[in-house]
Design a protein around this motif. Sequence first.
Motif, PDB file in Angstrom:
ATOM      1  N   ASN A  30       0.784  -1.222   0.000  1.00 31.38           N
ATOM      2  CA  ASN A  30       0.000   0.000   0.000  1.00 31.38           C
ATOM      3  C   ASN A  30       0.822   1.282   0.000  1.00 31.38           C
ATOM      4  O   ASN A  30       0.459   2.264   0.622  1.00 31.38           O
ATOM      5  CB  ASN A  30      -0.942   0.024   1.215  1.00 31.38           C
ATOM      6  N   THR A  31       1.942   1.277  -0.703  1.00 31.14           N
ATOM      7  CA  THR A  31       2.723   2.506  -0.777  1.00 31.14           C
ATOM      8  C   THR A  31       2.661   3.149  -2.144  1.00 31.14           C
ATOM      9  O   THR A  31       2.827   4.347  -2.257  1.00 31.14           O
ATOM     10  CB  THR A  31       4.205   2.253  -0.436  1.00 31.14           C
ATOM     11  N   ALA A  32       2.464   2.388  -3.197  1.00 31.63           N
ATOM     12  CA  ALA A  32       2.448   2.971  -4.529  1.00 31.63           C
ATOM     13  C   ALA A  32       1.583   2.125  -5.443  1.00 31.63           C
ATOM     14  O   ALA A  32       1.843   0.948  -5.622  1.00 31.63           O
ATOM     15  CB  ALA A  32       3.867   3.058  -5.101  1.00 31.63           C
ATOM     16  N   ALA A  33       0.579   2.751  -6.026  1.00 34.58           N
ATOM     17  CA  ALA A  33      -0.258   2.050  -6.991  1.00 34.58           C
ATOM     18  C   ALA A  33       0.163   2.480  -8.381  1.00 34.58           C
ATOM     19  O   ALA A  33       0.061   3.660  -8.722  1.00 34.58           O
ATOM     20  CB  ALA A  33      -1.731   2.396  -6.751  1.00 34.58           C
ATOM     21  N   PRO A  34       0.703   1.576  -9.206  1.00 40.45           N
ATOM     22  CA  PRO A  34       1.189   1.977 -10.528  1.00 40.45           C
ATOM     23  C   PRO A  34       0.093   2.587 -11.387  1.00 40.45           C
ATOM     24  O   PRO A  34      -1.064   2.187 -11.310  1.00 40.45           O
ATOM     25  CB  PRO A  34       1.686   0.651 -11.126  1.00 40.45           C
ATOM     26  N   GLY A 324      12.242   1.351   9.081  1.00 38.43           N
ATOM     27  CA  GLY A 324      13.270   0.889   8.159  1.00 38.43           C
ATOM     28  C   GLY A 324      13.121   1.554   6.811  1.00 38.43           C
ATOM     29  O   GLY A 324      12.047   2.073   6.474  1.00 38.43           O
ATOM     30  N   PRO A 325      14.173   1.567   6.012  1.00 41.91           N
ATOM     31  CA  PRO A 325      14.132   2.239   4.704  1.00 41.91           C
ATOM     32  C   PRO A 325      13.147   1.608   3.732  1.00 41.91           C
ATOM     33  O   PRO A 325      12.721   2.257   2.776  1.00 41.91           O
ATOM     34  CB  PRO A 325      15.568   2.109   4.191  1.00 41.91           C
ATOM     35  N   ASN A 326      12.767   0.358   3.961  1.00 40.30           N
ATOM     36  CA  ASN A 326      11.787  -0.292   3.096  1.00 40.30           C
ATOM     37  C   ASN A 326      10.394  -0.321   3.711  1.00 40.30           C
ATOM     38  O   ASN A 326       9.530  -1.085   3.284  1.00 40.30           O
ATOM     39  CB  ASN A 326      12.237  -1.711   2.752  1.00 40.30           C
ATOM     40  N   GLY A 327      10.165   0.517   4.713  1.00 42.56           N
ATOM     41  CA  GLY A 327       8.836   0.658   5.278  1.00 42.56           C
ATOM     42  C   GLY A 327       7.966   1.540   4.400  1.00 42.56           C
ATOM     43  O   GLY A 327       8.455   2.215   3.482  1.00 42.56           O
ATOM     44  N   GLY A 345       9.394   9.408   2.959  1.00 38.26           N
ATOM     45  CA  GLY A 345      10.235   8.641   2.057  1.00 38.26           C
ATOM     46  C   GLY A 345       9.478   7.485   1.432  1.00 38.26           C
ATOM     47  O   GLY A 345       8.253   7.372   1.551  1.00 38.26           O
ATOM     48  N   THR A 346      10.225   6.594   0.776  1.00 38.89           N
ATOM     49  CA  THR A 346       9.591   5.489   0.065  1.00 38.89           C
ATOM     50  C   THR A 346      10.514   4.285   0.007  1.00 38.89           C
ATOM     51  O   THR A 346      11.743   4.411   0.116  1.00 38.89           O
ATOM     52  CB  THR A 346       9.211   5.898  -1.372  1.00 38.89           C
ATOM     53  N   ALA A 347       9.903   3.122  -0.194  1.00 41.28           N
ATOM     54  CA  ALA A 347      10.668   1.892  -0.393  1.00 41.28           C
ATOM     55  C   ALA A 347      11.049   1.687  -1.850  1.00 41.28           C
ATOM     56  O   ALA A 347      11.830   0.794  -2.165  1.00 41.28           O
ATOM     57  CB  ALA A 347       9.852   0.692   0.095  1.00 41.28           C
ATOM     58  N   ALA A 348      10.503   2.487  -2.758  1.00 40.37           N
ATOM     59  CA  ALA A 348      10.723   2.291  -4.195  1.00 40.37           C
ATOM     60  C   ALA A 348      11.059   3.626  -4.864  1.00 40.37           C
ATOM     61  O   ALA A 348      10.208   4.229  -5.519  1.00 40.37           O
ATOM     62  CB  ALA A 348       9.488   1.661  -4.835  1.00 40.37           C
ATOM     63  N   PRO A 349      12.296   4.115  -4.729  1.00 39.85           N
ATOM     64  CA  PRO A 349      12.637   5.437  -5.269  1.00 39.85           C
ATOM     65  C   PRO A 349      12.522   5.535  -6.778  1.00 39.85           C
ATOM     66  O   PRO A 349      12.312   6.618  -7.319  1.00 39.85           O
ATOM     67  CB  PRO A 349      14.093   5.637  -4.812  1.00 39.85           C
ATOM     68  N   GLU A 350      12.645   4.400  -7.488  1.00 36.40           N
ATOM     69  CA  GLU A 350      12.559   4.444  -8.945  1.00 36.40           C
ATOM     70  C   GLU A 350      11.152   4.760  -9.432  1.00 36.40           C
ATOM     71  O   GLU A 350      10.962   5.070 -10.612  1.00 36.40           O
ATOM     72  CB  GLU A 350      13.032   3.102  -9.533  1.00 36.40           C
ATOM     73  N   SER A 364      12.112  10.216  -2.548  1.00 34.72           N
ATOM     74  CA  SER A 364      13.151   9.222  -2.265  1.00 34.72           C
ATOM     75  C   SER A 364      13.646   9.438  -0.842  1.00 34.72           C
ATOM     76  O   SER A 364      13.523  10.528  -0.270  1.00 34.72           O
ATOM     77  CB  SER A 364      14.317   9.368  -3.249  1.00 34.72           C
ATOM     78  N   ASN A 365      14.186   8.394  -0.246  1.00 32.79           N
ATOM     79  CA  ASN A 365      14.693   8.516   1.115  1.00 32.79           C
ATOM     80  C   ASN A 365      15.774   9.579   1.232  1.00 32.79           C
ATOM     81  O   ASN A 365      15.851  10.304   2.229  1.00 32.79           O
ATOM     82  CB  ASN A 365      15.230   7.161   1.597  1.00 32.79           C
TER      83      ASN A 365
END
Length: 385
Positions: A30-34, A324-327, A345-350, A364-365
Amino acid sequence: MLRTRIAPIGLGLSLAATLALVASRAPAQNTAAPVKNTATPAKTTGAAKPWVAPGTPGSPIDGTVFHAQVLLDLAGFPTGVIDGKKGMVFQQALRGFQQARGLQATGELDGPTRAALRQDQRPSTRNFRLTERDIGGPFLYPFPKAPEDQAKAPGLYYRNMLEKLAERFHTTPDTIVALNGPDKMIGAGQVLRLPNILPRSRDYGQVDAKQGDLLNLYQVDAQQPQGTFIVVDKSEGVLKVYEGQVPEGAYSTEKNRGTPPKLGENPGKLLAQFPVTMGSTHDPLPLGKWKATTYAFMPPFHYQPDLFWDAKDKTADDKMLPPGPNGPVGVAWLDLTKEHYGIHGTAAPETIGRAESHGCIRMSNWDVTRLARIMKPGFTAIFQA
């Protein structure tokens, strides 16, 4: 039963072998919906095609673009991940830099822009001998996908050395492989070619211990401009940092009918600009003028499924996910006076600028860590359409 490995995964492995572990990752729940498959998935490099050295035909890295990305990052107009590829985020960064330097805002890497960027004469890459700070754990692999499993983990850490190293140098695992070749080894004492974004100063003064650790981890220069307010424009997809008096003029608010006039093009002196992901059709950007009151570094995350439109089970119990950075909110949360909303921040900077969020401003973190250095708690955030 959840089984996790808290170990320096990647030690004694080649970059290609370590990359395969990163490529299999799934974003935190639930952090990013493409948006219509615009988010580029991780790719496994080195298996299908032979490695081609950067700067030679066939390399996935455009050396000119890569160098510009490094210099834009250093200047305060980052392009998200540094990967040597053109795209919308790269053009946005160029336009912001051009605006700040009084150049024609073409969004193109033209002659005047190149000249302005090259006032910082550093080369695009350097060879770095890796230390424990660069690649030390703990790590979490395999990474749990479901929130109930993430809640049982000791921390939502990086999966392995390569994933951590990529974020530390504002790039991607694929790019590190493209720079060095898939057979290059990773581990303490190994030498790798990496983006040349080391800060000139790490004298952060009296800061929160967690914040200081993050500033060091993400190579944030201690000498940053001090902004007064930020503007996030939904149509632009960027967060702009300004110096000067907070505008009292017109801006969109949730109470307005229709679309009132925006702020002028130059509401203050533009100091920095960051790519962001903001809102979605389900959770739109909360238009209006807000305050960012408090900061939390390495925060846990209270997962409440009833607040997420895409939660598989809205009746599930709330979960407290470890930091954590991937939270779900990465390494920092800048709390807004709009309830349940923040800059984080985010777990998926790309995916920054290429995916939806749940209404918050996602960075991005490394960029959110830098923003927290530029802006003091209590700053004004203006969100407009």
